[in-house]
Design a protein around this motif. Structure first.
Motif, short mmCIF file in Angstrom:
data_model
loop_
_atom_site.label_atom_id
_atom_site.label_comp_id
_atom_site.label_asym_id
_atom_site.label_seq_id
_atom_site.Cartn_x
_atom_site.Cartn_y
_atom_site.Cartn_z
N ARG A 248 0.85 -1.20 0.00
CA ARG A 248 0.00 0.00 0.00
C ARG A 248 0.88 1.25 0.00
O ARG A 248 1.87 1.34 0.72
CB ARG A 248 -0.87 0.00 1.25
CG ARG A 248 -1.84 1.17 1.31
CD ARG A 248 -2.59 1.21 2.63
NE ARG A 248 -3.39 2.42 2.73
CZ ARG A 248 -3.99 2.82 3.84
NH1 ARG A 248 -3.89 2.09 4.93
NH2 ARG A 248 -4.70 3.91 3.86
N LYS A 249 0.52 2.23 -0.84
CA LYS A 249 1.28 3.46 -0.91
C LYS A 249 1.03 4.29 0.35
O LYS A 249 -0.05 4.23 0.96
CB LYS A 249 0.88 4.27 -2.14
CG LYS A 249 1.31 3.62 -3.45
CD LYS A 249 0.96 4.49 -4.63
CE LYS A 249 1.41 3.84 -5.92
NZ LYS A 249 1.03 4.65 -7.10
N GLU A 250 2.04 5.10 0.73
CA GLU A 250 1.91 5.90 1.95
C GLU A 250 0.89 7.02 1.79
O GLU A 250 0.21 7.39 2.75
CB GLU A 250 3.28 6.46 2.31
CG GLU A 250 4.25 5.36 2.77
CD GLU A 250 5.70 5.74 2.60
OE1 GLU A 250 6.52 5.24 3.38
OE2 GLU A 250 6.02 6.53 1.70
N VAL A 251 0.80 7.58 0.60
CA VAL A 251 -0.17 8.64 0.31
C VAL A 251 -0.85 8.29 -1.01
O VAL A 251 -0.16 8.09 -2.02
CB VAL A 251 0.51 10.02 0.21
CG1 VAL A 251 -0.53 11.10 -0.06
CG2 VAL A 251 1.31 10.32 1.46
N GLU A 252 -2.15 8.19 -0.99
CA GLU A 252 -2.88 7.78 -2.19
C GLU A 252 -3.87 8.86 -2.62
O GLU A 252 -4.56 9.44 -1.79
CB GLU A 252 -3.62 6.47 -1.95
CG GLU A 252 -2.70 5.31 -1.63
CD GLU A 252 -3.29 3.95 -1.98
OE1 GLU A 252 -3.35 3.11 -1.08
OE2 GLU A 252 -3.68 3.76 -3.14
N CYS B 48 -7.31 12.79 -0.45
CA CYS B 48 -6.22 11.83 -0.46
C CYS B 48 -6.23 11.12 0.89
O CYS B 48 -6.76 11.64 1.87
CB CYS B 48 -4.88 12.48 -0.76
SG CYS B 48 -3.99 13.13 0.66
N THR B 49 -5.68 9.93 0.93
CA THR B 49 -5.57 9.19 2.18
C THR B 49 -4.10 8.92 2.47
O THR B 49 -3.27 8.82 1.56
CB THR B 49 -6.32 7.84 2.10
OG1 THR B 49 -5.79 7.07 1.01
CG2 THR B 49 -7.80 8.06 1.90
N TYR B 50 -3.78 8.82 3.75
CA TYR B 50 -2.40 8.55 4.16
C TYR B 50 -2.39 7.38 5.13
O TYR B 50 -3.36 7.15 5.86
CB TYR B 50 -1.73 9.79 4.75
CG TYR B 50 -2.40 10.35 5.98
CD1 TYR B 50 -3.45 11.27 5.87
CD2 TYR B 50 -1.99 9.99 7.26
CE1 TYR B 50 -4.06 11.79 6.99
CE2 TYR B 50 -2.59 10.52 8.38
CZ TYR B 50 -3.64 11.41 8.24
OH TYR B 50 -4.26 11.94 9.36
N SER B 51 -1.28 6.65 5.14
CA SER B 51 -1.26 5.40 5.90
C SER B 51 -0.68 5.54 7.30
O SER B 51 -1.01 4.74 8.19
CB SER B 51 -0.46 4.35 5.12
OG SER B 51 0.87 4.78 4.94
N ASN B 52 0.17 6.53 7.52
CA ASN B 52 0.86 6.65 8.80
C ASN B 52 0.04 7.52 9.76
O ASN B 52 -0.02 8.74 9.61
CB ASN B 52 2.24 7.25 8.60
CG ASN B 52 3.06 7.31 9.87
OD1 ASN B 52 2.55 7.07 10.97
ND2 ASN B 52 4.33 7.63 9.75
N SER B 53 -0.56 6.89 10.76
CA SER B 53 -1.42 7.62 11.68
C SER B 53 -0.64 8.61 12.54
O SER B 53 -1.22 9.51 13.14
CB SER B 53 -2.17 6.63 12.59
OG SER B 53 -1.24 5.86 13.34
#
Lengths: 110, 114
Positions: free
Chosen positions: A1-5, A23-28
């Protein structure tokens, strides 16, 4: 999964209309967030920072939802000059290592 | 007030060669970061320099190296060029975090490896 999509688009928008995209990001644990604008074959330019409470800069409104880990950008009263690629950017650790999405292309038509 | 400058603007090299790209930060900035942007992608972080030392590094091989000079300008060196190194190389300057987190980008160097 990409860090920023991001949705790559293009979003074709009539002049004067409103357009919004996320956009969505993976690192909370990500600390700060930005929208950059990039014109074809040019460098990215800072459009606006994104704050937790949401913020507005003229016709541009940015929102941050930390719980769902997404950032949005809304452009009102679109101008032809708004045609560009909009890059969602996350600063994961506040030490300057920016993570970019691949960009959302917006095309404003007369 | 001069912004971020980069040289050269365009470069063509062949596989196996070495290249050096240069960057001068915005006046008053002390931190330089380098990014690689492949066609259709967002920029990818290569590394960051502050006080003439590499402070952070992204997921790039050792073929990518850099340097920062006492006047805060910076170089990016890439050895043993591969076709996949063809990209726009962007330099960004800022104040050393957390004094300043906004990064300002130069116009980039467009590298083509044949």
């Amino acid at each position: 999964r990409k860090e920023v999509e991001q949705d790559p688009g293009p979003f074709n928008v009539p002049e004067g209309a409103t357009v919004a995209f996320n956009c969505t990001y993976s690192n909370s644990a990500s600390q700060s967030f930005f929208w950059y604008r990039q014109d074809c074959r040019k460098e990215p330019k800072l459009l606006m920072s994104v704050y937790s409470s949401g913020n507005e800069d003229g016709r541009f409104t940015a929102q941050l939802n930390r719980a769902s880990q997404y950032i949005s950008l809304l452009i009102r009263d679109s101008k032809l000059s708004d045609s560009a690629t909009y890059l969602c950017v996350v600063n994961a650790d506040s030490w300057g290592k920016l993570q970019f999405g691949a960009g959302t292309q917006v095309v404003v038509t007369p | 007030d001069a912004g971020v400058t980069q040289s050269p603007t365009h470069l063509i090299k062949t596989r196996g060669q070495q290249v050096t790209l240069r960057c001068s930060p915005k006046s008053g900035h002390d931190t330089v970061s380098w990014y690689q942007q492949a066609l259709g992608q967002g920029p990818q972080f290569i590394f960051q320099y502050y006080e003439e030392e590499e402070r952070q590094r992204g997921n790039f091989p050792d073929r990518f190296s850099g340097h920062q000079f006492p006047n805060y300008s910076s170089e990016l060196n890439v050895n043993a060029l591969l076709l996949g190194d063809s990209a726009l190389y962007l330099c960004a300057s800022s104040l050393w975090p957390p004094k300043g987190e906004t990064q300002y980008f130069g116009p980039g160097t467009r590298l083509l490896v044949l």
